[in-house]
Enzyme design. Structure first.
Site, PDB file in Angstrom:
ATOM      1  N   SER A   1      -1.595  -3.746   6.687  1.00  0.00           N
ATOM      2  CA  SER A   1      -2.521  -3.704   5.542  1.00  0.00           C
ATOM      3  C   SER A   1      -3.313  -5.003   5.506  1.00  0.00           C
ATOM      4  CB  SER A   1      -1.744  -3.472   4.239  1.00  0.00           C
ATOM      5  OG  SER A   1      -2.624  -3.329   3.143  1.00  0.00           O
ATOM      6  N   THR A   2      -3.121  -5.808   4.480  1.00  0.00           N
ATOM      7  CA  THR A   2      -3.885  -7.048   4.334  1.00  0.00           C
ATOM      8  C   THR A   2      -3.700  -7.959   5.543  1.00  0.00           C
ATOM      9  OG1 THR A   2      -3.456  -6.896   1.961  1.00  0.00           O
ATOM     10  CG2 THR A   2      -4.370  -8.967   2.774  1.00  0.00           C
TER      11      THR A   2
ATOM     12  N   HIS B   1      -4.482   0.144   6.033  1.00  0.00           N
ATOM     13  CA  HIS B   1      -4.995   0.504   4.715  1.00  0.00           C
ATOM     14  C   HIS B   1      -6.480   0.163   4.620  1.00  0.00           C
ATOM     15  CE1 HIS B   1      -0.675  -0.005   2.945  1.00  0.00           C
ATOM     16  NE2 HIS B   1      -0.831   1.153   3.539  1.00  0.00           N
TER      17      HIS B   1
ATOM     18  N   MET C   1       0.469  -6.460   1.967  1.00  0.00           N
ATOM     19  CA  MET C   1       1.102  -6.530   0.656  1.00  0.00           C
ATOM     20  C   MET C   1       1.986  -5.303   0.430  1.00  0.00           C
ATOM     21  SD  MET C   1      -2.001  -7.739  -1.860  1.00  0.00           S
ATOM     22  CE  MET C   1      -2.971  -9.208  -1.522  1.00  0.00           C
TER      23      MET C   1
ATOM     24  N   ASP D   1       4.871  -0.540   1.755  1.00  0.00           N
ATOM     25  CA  ASP D   1       4.568   0.700   2.458  1.00  0.00           C
ATOM     26  C   ASP D   1       5.078   0.603   3.889  1.00  0.00           C
ATOM     27  OD1 ASP D   1       3.540   3.223   3.008  1.00  0.00           O
ATOM     28  OD2 ASP D   1       1.539   2.462   3.501  1.00  0.00           O
TER      29      ASP D   1
END
Length: 351
Positions: A172-173, A199, A292, A295
């Site tokens: 993600s991030t 994401h 973050m 998930d």
């Protein structure tokens, strides 16, 4: 101590909207407003904020040029504010390469991808990046030309249980930058399909896939659904859709769907990895990278329970140590490795 934020956007409406969104976050103080890239650079040098939100499309100097100058003159955690257009997506990928830590998307309703509202997302991101430990200096120089695909000779790392048939990566991030240090280092001798959930909203995943494809020996595509899983193809989950696997006869195919629709993230790492686990079990390798939240934890727990292997990125090389932390603390990671060793470790597990 309050988090000092500089807001830069040529739209007075957007500047006010961001200000209103932060009213429920008393720990965040807006120390200045900029209307273009030139003002962004000047205010960044003068005010030395902890975080900057920076629009991409602005007059006088656009956000990419401003970002390049900010990173050169006074490196700061910069969150790009981008439109959901294809052009906005391509510019955002470039901004992440130039050193931006993350991005926010805006549309007419100021809603972001998945089900998270922009208001909650912007507060979470500003708080996350307020500390300098999250800041990462880009390794790529501004306006660096795309390098040709090159050969890669893996170095010796800790050997894993080999011959995995498929690789599932979740991030993600910080993922777009980090994936560029993993996917291009996977050689054509890997001979396995790779599934990736990053994401991102629609358009952004297509731009990411195109960028990675130009850098990699493997073919990188945005999954469209009903594609037969082939060795040496990397399937990036499409923004706004989950990526699953469906077995038909003796072959496996991509399945692009918006169900389940009640997930925090769409695409979801959990949904993808659970599907991989159900179809490949002990023959699958799961990789969890910077991001973050948590998930991927449930999916990797299932994969691990079926005999699969799990690699987690270490804290020191993560932009945000959230998703890998959840996996490590759950005790299901077979190996915890730095970003620069992930490709080699994948190769070992696929031998």
């Amino acid at each position: 101590m309050a988090i000092r934020l500089l807001v830069v956007d040529d739209s007075a409406f957007m500047r006010k909207a961001i200000e209103n969104m932060l009213q429920k976050a008393p720990d965040i103080q807006i120390v200045g407003f900029g209307r273009n890239g030139k003002e962004a650079v000047e205010l960044a040098e003068k005010l030395r904020p902890d975080v900057i939100t920076l629009d991409i499309e602005m007059p006088i100097m656009d956000g990419l040029e401003a970002l390049s100058q900010i990173m050169s003159k006074c490196p700061t955690s910069v969150i790009m504010v981008s439109s959901l257009t294809s052009e906005g997506a391509e510019a955002t990928i470039k901004a992440l390469e130039l050193g931006a830590v993350d991005f926010l998307t805006k549309d007419k309703s100021f809603a972001s991808f998945g089900v998270m509202k922009l208001e909650d997302q912007i507060i979470e991101k500003i708080r996350q990046f307020a500390t300098k430990k999250h800041f990462r200096i880009p390794t790529a120089k501004p306006k660096q030309s795309i390098q040709p695909k090159t050969t890669f000779t893996p170095t010796a790392v800790k050997a894993g249980s080999g011959n995995k048939r498929i690789v599932a990566i979740g991030t993600s991030t910080g993922g777009p930058q980090s994936l560029q240090k993993v996917i291009p280092l996977l050689p054509s001798s890997l001979n396995k399909p790779v599934l990736v959930v990053q994401h991102m909203p629609p358009n952004f995943t297509a731009s990411l896939a195109n960028r990675l494809n130009t850098l990699s020996q493997l073919t990188v595509v945005e999954a469209q659904g009903k594609e037969k899983l082939e060795p040496n193809i990397v399937y990036i989950a499409k923004g706004g859709f989950h990526l699953k696997i469906k077995k038909i006869g003796t072959n496996y195919y991509t399945d692009v769907t918006n169900e389940p629709s009640n997930m925090l993230h769409i695409p979801s790492v959990d949904v993808m990895v659970e599907s991989v686990a159900e179809n490949f079990g002990r023959d699958a390798l799961g990789v969890i990278m910077t991001g973050m939240g948590s998930d991927g934890l449930k999916g990797l727990q299932k994969l691990k329970g079926l005999g699969g292997a799990v690699i987690a990125q270490n804290q020191e090389t993560c932009v945000v140590y959230g998703m890998p932390r959840a996996v490590v603390e759950a005790g299901i990671a077979d190996e915890v490795v730095p970003l620069e060793s992930i490709a080699n470790t994948i190769i070992n597990y696929c031998k």
